[in-house]
Write a protein that holds these residues in place. Structure first.
Motif, PDB file in Angstrom:
ATOM      1  N   GLU A 106       0.826  -1.240  -0.160  1.00 35.93           N
ATOM      2  CA  GLU A 106      -0.036   0.085   0.047  1.00 35.93           C
ATOM      3  C   GLU A 106       0.957   1.283  -0.118  1.00 35.93           C
ATOM      4  O   GLU A 106       0.510   2.079  -0.622  1.00 35.93           O
ATOM      5  CB  GLU A 106      -0.738  -0.073   1.162  1.00 35.93           C
ATOM      6  N   GLY A 107       1.998   1.184   0.582  1.00 35.75           N
ATOM      7  CA  GLY A 107       2.834   2.419   0.674  1.00 35.75           C
ATOM      8  C   GLY A 107       3.439   2.726  -0.544  1.00 35.75           C
ATOM      9  O   GLY A 107       3.569   3.929  -0.938  1.00 35.75           O
ATOM     10  N   ILE A 108       4.060   1.688  -1.222  1.00 38.20           N
ATOM     11  CA  ILE A 108       4.526   1.895  -2.624  1.00 38.20           C
ATOM     12  C   ILE A 108       3.778   2.379  -3.567  1.00 38.20           C
ATOM     13  O   ILE A 108       3.929   3.242  -4.386  1.00 38.20           O
ATOM     14  CB  ILE A 108       5.275   0.910  -3.245  1.00 38.20           C
ATOM     15  N   ARG A 109       2.307   1.894  -3.596  1.00 43.92           N
ATOM     16  CA  ARG A 109       1.333   2.321  -4.384  1.00 43.92           C
ATOM     17  C   ARG A 109       0.924   3.730  -4.073  1.00 43.92           C
ATOM     18  O   ARG A 109       0.685   4.522  -5.147  1.00 43.92           O
ATOM     19  CB  ARG A 109      -0.038   1.677  -4.171  1.00 43.92           C
ATOM     20  N   ASP A 110       0.876   4.264  -2.793  1.00 46.78           N
ATOM     21  CA  ASP A 110       0.945   5.691  -2.574  1.00 46.78           C
ATOM     22  C   ASP A 110       1.901   6.725  -2.899  1.00 46.78           C
ATOM     23  O   ASP A 110       1.762   7.735  -3.441  1.00 46.78           O
ATOM     24  CB  ASP A 110       0.705   5.860  -1.086  1.00 46.78           C
ATOM     25  N   ALA A 111       3.208   5.927  -2.760  1.00 49.29           N
ATOM     26  CA  ALA A 111       4.259   6.802  -3.583  1.00 49.29           C
ATOM     27  C   ALA A 111       4.325   6.847  -4.861  1.00 49.29           C
ATOM     28  O   ALA A 111       4.666   7.923  -5.308  1.00 49.29           O
ATOM     29  CB  ALA A 111       5.762   5.883  -3.038  1.00 49.29           C
ATOM     30  N   ALA A 112       3.674   6.150  -5.596  1.00 50.71           N
ATOM     31  CA  ALA A 112       3.508   6.084  -7.015  1.00 50.71           C
ATOM     32  C   ALA A 112       2.378   7.372  -7.331  1.00 50.71           C
ATOM     33  O   ALA A 112       2.630   8.041  -8.346  1.00 50.71           O
ATOM     34  CB  ALA A 112       2.970   4.830  -7.678  1.00 50.71           C
ATOM     35  N   THR A 113       1.641   7.189  -6.587  1.00 56.06           N
ATOM     36  CA  THR A 113       0.258   8.218  -6.816  1.00 56.06           C
ATOM     37  C   THR A 113       0.859   9.796  -6.507  1.00 56.06           C
ATOM     38  O   THR A 113       0.745  10.651  -7.258  1.00 56.06           O
ATOM     39  CB  THR A 113      -0.739   8.136  -5.856  1.00 56.06           C
ATOM     40  N   TYR A 114       1.882   9.877  -5.522  1.00 56.16           N
ATOM     41  CA  TYR A 114       2.358  11.156  -5.234  1.00 56.16           C
ATOM     42  C   TYR A 114       3.880  11.375  -5.385  1.00 56.16           C
ATOM     43  O   TYR A 114       4.655  11.934  -4.870  1.00 56.16           O
ATOM     44  CB  TYR A 114       2.176  11.454  -3.732  1.00 56.16           C
ATOM     45  N   LEU A 115       4.331  10.661  -6.716  1.00 53.94           N
ATOM     46  CA  LEU A 115       5.571  10.872  -7.224  1.00 53.94           C
ATOM     47  C   LEU A 115       5.960  12.152  -7.167  1.00 53.94           C
ATOM     48  O   LEU A 115       7.182  12.649  -6.978  1.00 53.94           O
ATOM     49  CB  LEU A 115       5.654  10.021  -8.383  1.00 53.94           C
ATOM     50  N   GLY A 116       4.921  12.897  -7.691  1.00 54.22           N
ATOM     51  CA  GLY A 116       5.278  14.367  -7.957  1.00 54.22           C
ATOM     52  C   GLY A 116       6.104  15.095  -6.853  1.00 54.22           C
ATOM     53  O   GLY A 116       6.345  16.413  -6.664  1.00 54.22           O
ATOM     54  N   ALA A 117       5.673  14.553  -5.415  1.00 54.18           N
ATOM     55  CA  ALA A 117       6.148  15.356  -4.220  1.00 54.18           C
ATOM     56  C   ALA A 117       7.707  15.206  -4.358  1.00 54.18           C
ATOM     57  O   ALA A 117       8.334  16.030  -3.533  1.00 54.18           O
ATOM     58  CB  ALA A 117       5.649  14.362  -2.930  1.00 54.18           C
ATOM     59  N   ILE A 118       8.219  14.381  -5.055  1.00 57.32           N
ATOM     60  CA  ILE A 118       9.894  14.621  -5.033  1.00 57.32           C
ATOM     61  C   ILE A 118      10.376  14.760  -6.492  1.00 57.32           C
ATOM     62  O   ILE A 118      11.343  15.220  -6.796  1.00 57.32           O
ATOM     63  CB  ILE A 118      10.454  13.378  -4.255  1.00 57.32           C
ATOM     64  N   LEU A 119       9.665  14.188  -7.610  1.00 52.97           N
ATOM     65  CA  LEU A 119      10.281  14.019  -9.089  1.00 52.97           C
ATOM     66  C   LEU A 119       9.478  14.852  -9.817  1.00 52.97           C
ATOM     67  O   LEU A 119       8.540  15.487  -9.521  1.00 52.97           O
ATOM     68  CB  LEU A 119      10.246  12.649  -9.462  1.00 52.97           C
ATOM     69  N   ASP A 120       9.957  14.958 -11.083  1.00 54.81           N
ATOM     70  CA  ASP A 120       9.238  15.553 -12.156  1.00 54.81           C
ATOM     71  C   ASP A 120       8.361  14.759 -12.869  1.00 54.81           C
ATOM     72  O   ASP A 120       8.961  14.013 -13.420  1.00 54.81           O
ATOM     73  CB  ASP A 120      10.323  16.426 -13.100  1.00 54.81           C
ATOM     74  N   VAL A 121       7.046  14.744 -12.735  1.00 52.45           N
ATOM     75  CA  VAL A 121       6.127  13.756 -13.562  1.00 52.45           C
ATOM     76  C   VAL A 121       6.149  13.912 -14.885  1.00 52.45           C
ATOM     77  O   VAL A 121       5.634  13.018 -15.401  1.00 52.45           O
ATOM     78  CB  VAL A 121       4.888  13.902 -12.860  1.00 52.45           C
ATOM     79  N   THR A 122       6.904  14.971 -15.609  1.00 56.34           N
ATOM     80  CA  THR A 122       6.948  14.698 -16.865  1.00 56.34           C
ATOM     81  C   THR A 122       8.312  14.011 -17.331  1.00 56.34           C
ATOM     82  O   THR A 122       8.211  13.549 -18.736  1.00 56.34           O
ATOM     83  CB  THR A 122       7.102  16.279 -17.563  1.00 56.34           C
ATOM     84  N   THR A 123       8.971  13.553 -16.416  1.00 56.87           N
ATOM     85  CA  THR A 123      10.020  12.738 -17.019  1.00 56.87           C
ATOM     86  C   THR A 123      10.165  11.319 -16.207  1.00 56.87           C
ATOM     87  O   THR A 123      10.739  10.434 -16.684  1.00 56.87           O
ATOM     88  CB  THR A 123      11.409  13.183 -16.628  1.00 56.87           C
ATOM     89  N   ASP A 124       9.393  11.369 -15.043  1.00 54.44           N
ATOM     90  CA  ASP A 124       9.531  10.138 -14.254  1.00 54.44           C
ATOM     91  C   ASP A 124       8.191   9.434 -13.923  1.00 54.44           C
ATOM     92  O   ASP A 124       7.226  10.192 -13.773  1.00 54.44           O
ATOM     93  CB  ASP A 124      10.248  10.393 -12.813  1.00 54.44           C
ATOM     94  N   SER A 125       8.172   8.131 -13.787  1.00 58.39           N
ATOM     95  CA  SER A 125       6.788   7.463 -13.327  1.00 58.39           C
ATOM     96  C   SER A 125       7.217   6.272 -12.630  1.00 58.39           C
ATOM     97  O   SER A 125       8.156   5.678 -12.782  1.00 58.39           O
ATOM     98  CB  SER A 125       5.858   7.403 -14.376  1.00 58.39           C
TER      99      SER A 125
END
Length: 344
Positions: free
Chosen positions: A99-118
């Motif tokens: 569940e934690g890694i799923r949340d981290a995927a959803t909120y990836l923009g909190a650390i990375l640039d969502v135009t380059t990373d997913s």
């Protein structure tokens, strides 16, 4: 709904990780100190977001200094739990690592640039794979380091959530085979590493990721998701030098009425250079100060109950009368009309 994730920027926490790793490697500071977002007041402000290009350039400098597997290992070692802020806790405080890694995927923009990373999380039979893609315009060696490091960061945080070291079943890297990959074996704790894959991924036993996290407080994930959303909403992206200047100007306003010399000092440049750069960006000191004052007055009117005299004093106006004239010039309305809620 997730707020706009400030495309083209990364969190100051990620920028700090890159800077710390570069320092440990002994990369000359003069190669990156001038980059946007590295001034102390921005690098140490968790709400500031530096351009993605800043982290890209530091990663490139590190791989010019040593091999990319060594860079990936060092960056992972230099990022303790909590070093990436709220994103770390989304993983480590969830009811289960999965569940934690799923949340981290959803909120990836909190650390990375969502135009380059997913990130994608996929269950398949008795296994769970976490796939990371990075499309930033990186030099080849730096791209390899970033992809390898990302998987190492996932593993470290999932292990922390499980309260035991999780050894992956398999690691796939979208890189060529390095001359020596001992550092990667140390990083992942396994020799089951394949290179030249279409995408980078790390695979664990599903039972390991689905098991309840031993020390996850009930209900904390909900609070952390809200905090991640608020952090994204409040973040300040530094896309250009002008953004950097405006952040410094707003900061100077917090300390009192700003002056050209005070803002130049915050930017570590001379007043002459500051004026020249403003001209290069088609801006003027007086125009920027007026815009900053307008934003500050508007915010105080809409977000506080302060009287006009107090607002005038805080924003450099002689009295409430002068403030009223300024508001009317800007909006064609009175301060009280501006302060009134819509439809009132």
């Amino acid at each position: 709904m997730i707020p706009h994730a400030h495309r083209g920027t990364t969190s100051s926490a990620l920028t700090r990780l890159n800077v710390n790793a570069a320092r440990v490697l002994g990369v000359p500071v003069n190669g990156y100190a001038h980059l946007l977002g590295l001034a102390p007041e921005h690098l140490n402000d968790d709400l500031c977001r530096a351009p993605t290009l800043t982290s890209v350039r530091i990663a490139e400098l590190m791989t010019e200094h040593t091999s990319w597997p060594e860079v990936a290992l060092l960056m992972t070692q230099q990022s303790p739990i909590g070093g990436l802020g709220i994103w770390d806790y989304l993983i480590t405080c969830a009811p289960s690592p999965l569940e934690g890694i799923r949340d981290a995927a959803t909120y990836l923009g909190a650390i990375l640039d969502v135009t380059t990373d997913s990130i994608q999380v996929r269950e398949h039979g008795q296994h769970v794979s976490v796939t990371h893609t990075n499309g930033a315009d990186l030099a080849f060696e730096a791209a390899c380091a970033v992809r390898a490091c990302a998987l190492g960061l996932f593993q470290a945080r999932l292990s922390h959530a499980a309260q035991r070291h999780l050894v992956p079943v398999h690691v796939a890297l979208a890189t060529e085979v390095p001359r020596n990959h001992d550092a990667l074996i140390e990083l992942y704790g396994t020799r089951a590493i394949d290179f030249g894959e279409p995408v980078s991924s790390i695979t664990f036993r599903a039972a390991d990721l689905k098991a309840p996290s031993p020390h996850a407080p009930p209900g904390l994930s909900t609070v952390l998701r809200r905090h991640a959303e608020q952090t994204l909403a409040d973040s300040v992206p530094l896309h250009s030098w002008l953004d950097l200047f405006r952040t410094a100007l707003a900061s100077a306003y917090d300390a009192g009425r700003p002056t050209l010399s005070a803002v130049a000092q915050r930017l570590s440049i001379s007043t002459r250079t500051l004026q020249r750069r403003l001209e290069e960006h088609g801006a003027t000191w007086s125009g920027e100060v007026e815009a900053a004052r307008r934003a500050r007055v508007t915010g105080l009117l809409r977000d506080t109950d302060l009287g006009l005299g107090a607002i005038a004093s805080r924003t450099g106006y002689a009295d409430a009368r002068a403030l009223r004239r300024a508001v009317h010039r800007w909006y064609g309305r009175t301060p009280s009309a501006l302060r009134a809620p819509p439809g009132a």
